[in-house]
Structures are given as structure tokens and as C-alpha cells.
Design a protein around this motif. Structure first.
Motif, PDB file in Angstrom:
ATOM      1  N   MET B   1      86.469  19.192  57.232  1.00 49.07           N
ATOM      2  CA  MET B   1      86.427  20.292  57.776  1.00 49.07           C
ATOM      3  C   MET B   1      85.137  21.177  57.786  1.00 49.07           C
ATOM      4  SD  MET B   1      89.262  22.971  57.990  1.00 49.07           S
ATOM      5  CE  MET B   1      90.721  22.508  58.812  1.00 49.07           C
ATOM      6  N   PHE B   2      84.243  20.843  56.637  1.00 51.42           N
ATOM      7  CA  PHE B   2      82.952  21.541  56.541  1.00 51.42           C
ATOM      8  C   PHE B   2      82.107  20.963  57.667  1.00 51.42           C
ATOM      9  CE2 PHE B   2      79.190  23.046  54.908  1.00 51.42           C
ATOM     10  CZ  PHE B   2      78.280  22.202  54.870  1.00 51.42           C
ATOM     11  N   PHE B   5      83.009  22.419  60.826  1.00 53.22           N
ATOM     12  CA  PHE B   5      82.382  23.893  60.917  1.00 53.22           C
ATOM     13  C   PHE B   5      80.880  23.853  61.181  1.00 53.22           C
ATOM     14  CE2 PHE B   5      86.156  25.220  59.824  1.00 53.22           C
ATOM     15  CZ  PHE B   5      86.531  25.496  58.473  1.00 53.22           C
ATOM     16  N   MET B   6      80.370  22.838  60.611  1.00 51.77           N
ATOM     17  CA  MET B   6      78.683  22.935  60.690  1.00 51.77           C
ATOM     18  C   MET B   6      78.192  22.577  62.182  1.00 51.77           C
ATOM     19  SD  MET B   6      77.557  24.114  58.272  1.00 51.77           S
ATOM     20  CE  MET B   6      75.852  23.798  58.522  1.00 51.77           C
ATOM     21  N   THR B  45      89.446  18.841  67.843  1.00 49.70           N
ATOM     22  CA  THR B  45      88.941  19.872  66.572  1.00 49.70           C
ATOM     23  C   THR B  45      90.234  20.854  66.220  1.00 49.70           C
ATOM     24  OG1 THR B  45      87.251  21.061  65.481  1.00 49.70           O
ATOM     25  CG2 THR B  45      87.606  21.599  67.853  1.00 49.70           C
ATOM     26  N   VAL B  48      90.142  26.421  63.550  1.00 45.96           N
ATOM     27  CA  VAL B  48      89.155  27.380  62.818  1.00 45.96           C
ATOM     28  C   VAL B  48      87.698  26.925  63.196  1.00 45.96           C
ATOM     29  CG1 VAL B  48      88.332  28.284  60.612  1.00 45.96           C
ATOM     30  CG2 VAL B  48      90.671  27.709  61.001  1.00 45.96           C
ATOM     31  N   VAL B 310      85.475  32.291  55.999  1.00 46.62           N
ATOM     32  CA  VAL B 310      84.696  31.230  56.641  1.00 46.62           C
ATOM     33  C   VAL B 310      84.067  31.999  57.780  1.00 46.62           C
ATOM     34  CG1 VAL B 310      85.146  29.389  58.396  1.00 46.62           C
ATOM     35  CG2 VAL B 310      86.306  29.300  56.126  1.00 46.62           C
ATOM     36  N   PHE B 313      80.976  33.797  56.726  1.00 47.30           N
ATOM     37  CA  PHE B 313      79.666  32.785  56.135  1.00 47.30           C
ATOM     38  C   PHE B 313      79.090  32.194  57.369  1.00 47.30           C
ATOM     39  CE2 PHE B 313      80.917  34.401  52.178  1.00 47.30           C
ATOM     40  CZ  PHE B 313      81.928  33.680  51.543  1.00 47.30           C
ATOM     41  N   ALA B 314      79.856  31.744  58.404  1.00 49.25           N
ATOM     42  CA  ALA B 314      79.439  30.971  59.476  1.00 49.25           C
ATOM     43  C   ALA B 314      78.558  32.092  59.988  1.00 49.25           C
ATOM     44  CB  ALA B 314      80.430  30.761  60.569  1.00 49.25           C
ATOM     45  N   VAL B 317      75.241  32.425  58.553  1.00 49.67           N
ATOM     46  CA  VAL B 317      74.362  31.109  58.654  1.00 49.67           C
ATOM     47  C   VAL B 317      73.777  31.097  60.145  1.00 49.67           C
ATOM     48  CG1 VAL B 317      74.178  28.635  58.781  1.00 49.67           C
ATOM     49  CG2 VAL B 317      75.824  29.712  57.050  1.00 49.67           C
TER      50      VAL B 317
END
Lengths: 113, 403
Positions: B1-2, B5-6, B45, B48, B310, B313-314, B317
Motif C-alpha cells: 500500500m505504501f 501511495f508513493m 491499483t 485510495v 492518508v 499526509f499525502a 508530501v
């Protein structure tokens, strides 16, 4: 504000954000569930199940796929899918109950064999 | 998942660079394209990560959209009021500094908003139900205050004229059926091309752009600007029908005269806060306040607290990466813009905007562009504030709420 200060804030903010994303992503990762373990309290929750396709029914707007683990589970997909009997798939979706039977409204289907 | 997300975040940041730097290409356009292919993408994917892409793209857009506004005079709604002060700074050789000011505003306001969100979440439903019945009247008050601040009777009269004529233009344009991207010709004409055409009348030359630390903004003015950005950006992030453009008008009345530099910080912060807070509105009220959140709503009907975290925080970043990218692109633009003859550059920009308008909105768009440009030239000639031309967005919203 000096550009160096702005750069420092941006870099620290990005690193903090990446760390927090890493931490939180663990808590929303969906672990695989076996069909036999899907209980009444899971109704309305998302689950991830894998299984062999036993039956596929395609209509104009809906596909009903029965997967087997060996327990059977119906998966409703609101798109026609090119899945055949015998395929091994992974499904992520929401558990619903219809006429006393549990089924999954599929959000995502992935072929894994 | 991480990892998902990246990847989604990085692709979103890249997409945000494209939408932010190219006038006419908006986040909403990309979001709608994404929705149309979401069925296919959800095979690769998860929901989220798709939402993380949209959020990263939108936040990045809010950092980079100051660049075409300042260097090309081609703003979107969020940066419409920034064209004139930004352009002035460009002509002083401080185009890079102008972008840096908006980046400071965006980044600090984003961090301030993220820190305040845990305390604000419980109050959002209450604020919404309390303010919503009066929002039209609040805007009428803000507009009246804005016009009466001109003090001299002749200026009040002309300001009212500018407000209403641009308001009528806005009502017609926004109510036009089957018109793609109505804001592009209207705002480019009112705030972009009108300023560029006016600058052609003088013997203007873009001076060498300095990449220096020459601009200093006092701490008090910075705090005022960021606070006003957080307040008005979050208020308009809760209320329907209001966006960053209206937030800028409200904020200007709250802070008063804070000088050009702090004003650029304010403008930079508002659109970032407005978008970030719309995620909180989606979480607490289940309502979408902009095109990107509408797209998220199509993908995911409601979000949990973990998913909201999520997304936030996204946003952090993406915002931090976008800040670095905005400074990079501002340097590139600063180096390129002095290598061209100013008159040719302005003619080129006007031609580019005209082509974009024609591509997206056709002949009707060109008519709107010409009309908006004519209206946009009026405030300069009458020596009243160009911000009264925001009537194009304010009057339709006021009538929507009041009638």
C-alpha cells in the motif's frame, strides 16, 4: 524568509509526511479473508478474497462471478469482465447481504492465475 | 500500500505540474478523465491510491499556478487577483521573488492548516449549519465594504459599475449551456489580457530577473497573511459555491493593507488551504466543494478517518515537493523570459491564450475573451481597484444564495 529556510521546511515536511504515510498505510492495508470467515459484522466493510472462478454470468450492466475457496461466494461487478471459469482471481469489495446470503459488491478484481 | 501511495503521489505531482503551468489545463479536466478510466485503473491499483493521485495533483497545482499568472499574465480563478501585483514585481525584476512569496504562503498555510485540522473537525458541521443560511448576506456585506472603502463618491460609483458589469458578465458566462471551461476566457480577459494590453501602451521591457533574497516581509505581516489565508480558505472550503477567489476577497477585507509582498503570501496560501480543507468537509459533511473532490466522491463514496489521514499526509508530501518544484520552474521562467522582446512576448502570450480559449470554448469563448478584456481594462482607466471585477464570480454566488 530566506530560501534556505524555505527549503529546510519543505524537506523536513516531506520526510515527516512520508513517514506518517508509511505508518498509516499499515493500518488501512486490507488483509486477505477466507470466505468461511466472513461474518454478519463484516456487512458494510471491505474485504479481500481470493478464489477460483466457478461460474460467470454477464448481463448488459452487471456481472455475477461465483468464486470458490471451496466455500462459494457471489461477487457482483458493475462492468462486464473477461473472466472465465477456472481463473484464479483476487477481489476487493464491500460485503452485503441479499436474501439471507452474503455477497460482495466488487470494487476491484485482479487476475492472479 | 505504501509503495502504491508513493507512486500515485509522484505521478500526481507530475500531473499537477502540467495543470499548474499550462493555462487552460485544469485539475478538474484531468480528474474527470481519470474517472472515465477508473474502471481500468482499479484493476491495477486501489481506490485510495487513485484518490492520493488526485490530491497530489490538486495540491501541486495550487503551488505552481502562480507561475503562469505572474510570468504570463494567465491566471486561473485562484490567482486572478495576483496578476497585477505579480506582474508589477516581474517588471521590477522580481518575478522569481513573487513566485517565492506565493510558495511561502502555500507551504506555511498548508502546514498551519494540517496542524489545526484535528481541532477544527468537530466544529465543521456546526460552522456549516450556522453560517450557511447567511452566506449570501455575508458576501453582500463584504462586497459593500469593499466598494465603500474607495471613499470618494465618484470612485464608489465607478467601483459599483465595475462590480455589476463584471457580475452580469459572470452570470451570462457561467449560465451558458454547453460552454467548456467558461472561466478561462472570462478570467484571462478580466485579469490577464487586460493587464497585458495596458502594459503594451508603455515602452515596457522586462528587466533582468534577480534570483536574490531581496524581499523581506515582516513577521507580523506574514502571520496576518497566513492567518487570513487559513481562515478564509477553510471557511470557503466548508461553504458551497465559494472558492479560493471569493476567499481572497474576504481575506483582503480582513487584513486590510498588508503590502504587496504579504498579499502575494496571502494569495498563495488561500487556494492551498481551500483545497486541503475541502477534504475535511468531505470527511465531516460528505459534500464535495470542488471538482477534484467530486472526482474522489465518484471513486469512494465516503472516507474513514484513516483514509482522511492518508489524504492529508499525502497533501503535505505533495505540497513540500511542489514547493521545491515551483522554485525550480520559477528560475527556469526567470531565465527564459528576459531573452525575449517584451512586446513580442506579450503578443505571443495573448495569442497563446486566445488559441487555448478557442480550443476549449470555441467562437463563444473568443467573444467572452474580448468582452472580458474590455471590462478588465475599465478599472485601470477609472483608477479603481481591479478586484471589483471579481464581481464576475461574486455576484452569481450572491444571487444563488439570496434568491
Amino acid at each position: 524568509m530566506k530560501e534556505k529556510t524555505l527549503l529546510r521546511i519543505a524537506i523536513i515536511g516531506a520526510l515527516v509526511g512520508i513517514f506518517l504515510l508509511y505508518v498509516i498505510s499499515g493500518s488501512i492495508k486490507l488483509d486477505e479473508t477466507s470466505i468461511g470467515r466472513i461474518e454478519e459484522e463484516d456487512i458494510g466493510n471491505d474485504v479481500k478474497v481470493k478464489g477460483m472462478v466457478k461460474d460467470v454470468f454477464n448481463s448488459e450492466k452487471l456481472s455475477i462471478v461465483t468464486i470458490s475457496q471451496p466455500e462459494d461466494l457471489k461477487v457482483l461487478l458493475f462492468d462486464n469482465v473477461s473472466i472465465d471459469e477456472g481463473d484464479y482471481i483476487e477481489v476487493i469489495g464491500e460485503v452485503e447481504e441479499y436474501k439471507g446470503e452474503r455477497e460482495v459488491i466488487g470494487n476491484r478484481v485482479r487476475m492472479i492465475g | 500500500m505504501f509503495f502504491d501511495f508513493m507512486i500515485a503521489l509522484l505521478i500526481g505531482v507530475l500531473a499537477g505540474c502540467i495543470t499548474g503551468l499550462i493555462p487552460g489545463i485544469h485539475v478538474n479536466l484531468i480528474s474527470m478523465i481519470l474517472i472515465s478510466v477508473s474502471g481500468y485503473l482499479l484493476g491495477i491499483t486501489d481506490v485510495v491510491s487513485l484518490c492520493v493521485f488526485i490530491i497530489a495533483m490538486s495540491v501541486t497545482h495550487t503551488f505552481l499556478d502562480s507561475i503562469p499568472s505572474i510570468f504570463l499574465g494567465a491566471p486561473d480563478a485562484d490567482m486572478a487577483l495576483g496578476v497585477l501585483p505579480g506582474h508589477r514585481l516581474l517588471l521590477e525584476g522580481k518575478g522569481y521573488e513573487a513566485v517565492k512569496l506565493t510558495v511561502i504562503g502555500s507551504l506555511l498555510a498548508l502546514i498551519a492548516t494540517l496542524l489545526l485540522i484535528p481541532f477544527m473537525i468537530p466544529f465543521v458541521p456546526r460552522i456549516y449549519s450556522f453560517v450557511q443560511p447567511y452566506i449570501g448576506y455575508i458576501l453582500i456585506f463584504v462586497v459593500a465594504y469593499m466598494i465603500l472603502k474607495e471613499k470618494k463618491f465618484s470612485k464608489i460609483a465607478w467601483s459599483s459599475f465595475v462590480f455589476f458589469i463584471s457580475g452580469v458578465l459572470g452570470i451570462i458566462v457561467l449560465g451558458w449551456n454547453n460552454l467548456n471551461q467558461p472561466l478561462l476566457p472570462m478570467l484571462s480577459g478580466l485579469f490577464g489580457i487586460s493587464a497585458l494590453v495596458t502594459s503594451l501602451s508603455g515602452d515596457t521591457k522586462i528587466p533582468e530577473q534577480k534570483i536574490t533574497e531581496s524581499i523581506e516581509v515582516g513577521l507580523f505581516d506574514k502571520v496576518k497573511a497566513i492567518s487570513a489565508a487559513v481562515f478564509s480558505g477553510s471557511l470557503t472550503g466548508i461553504m458551497p459555491g465559494l472558492g479560493a477567489a471569493q476567499a481572497a476577497i474576504i481575506a483582503m477585507q480582513i487584513v486590510g493593507d498588508i503590502g504587496v509582498y504579504a498579499f502575494m503570501i496571502l494569495l498563495g496560501g488561500i487556494n492551498t488551504v481551500n483545497f486541503t480543507f475541502s477534504l475535511v468537509t468531505f470527511f465531516t459533511l460528505g459534500k464535495a466543494r470542488n471538482g477534484a473532490v467530486v472526482a474522489i466522491l465518484e471513486i469512494i463514496k465516503e472516507i474513514s478517518l484513516s483514509q482522511l489521514l492518508v489524504f492529508l499526509f499525502a497533501a503535505l508530501v505533495a505540497g513540500c515537493v511542489a514547493a521545491l518544484l515551483a522554485l525550480f520552474f520559477a528560475r527556469v521562467f526567470s531565465n527564459l523570459i528576459v531573452k525575449v522582446n517584451y512586446r513580442r512576448l506579450v503578443v505571443g502570450i495573448i495569442s497563446f491564450i486566445t488559441l487555448m480559449v478557442f480550443y476549449f470554448s470555441g467562437i463563444v469563448g473568443l467573444l467572452i475573451l474580448v468582452t472580458s478584456t474590455a471590462v478588465g481594462i475599465i478599472p485601470g482607466l477609472l483608477r479603481v481597484k481591479r478586484s471589483h471585477a471579481m464581481g464576475c464570480l461574486l455576484l452569481p454566488v450572491i444571487l444563488f444564495f439570496v434568491l
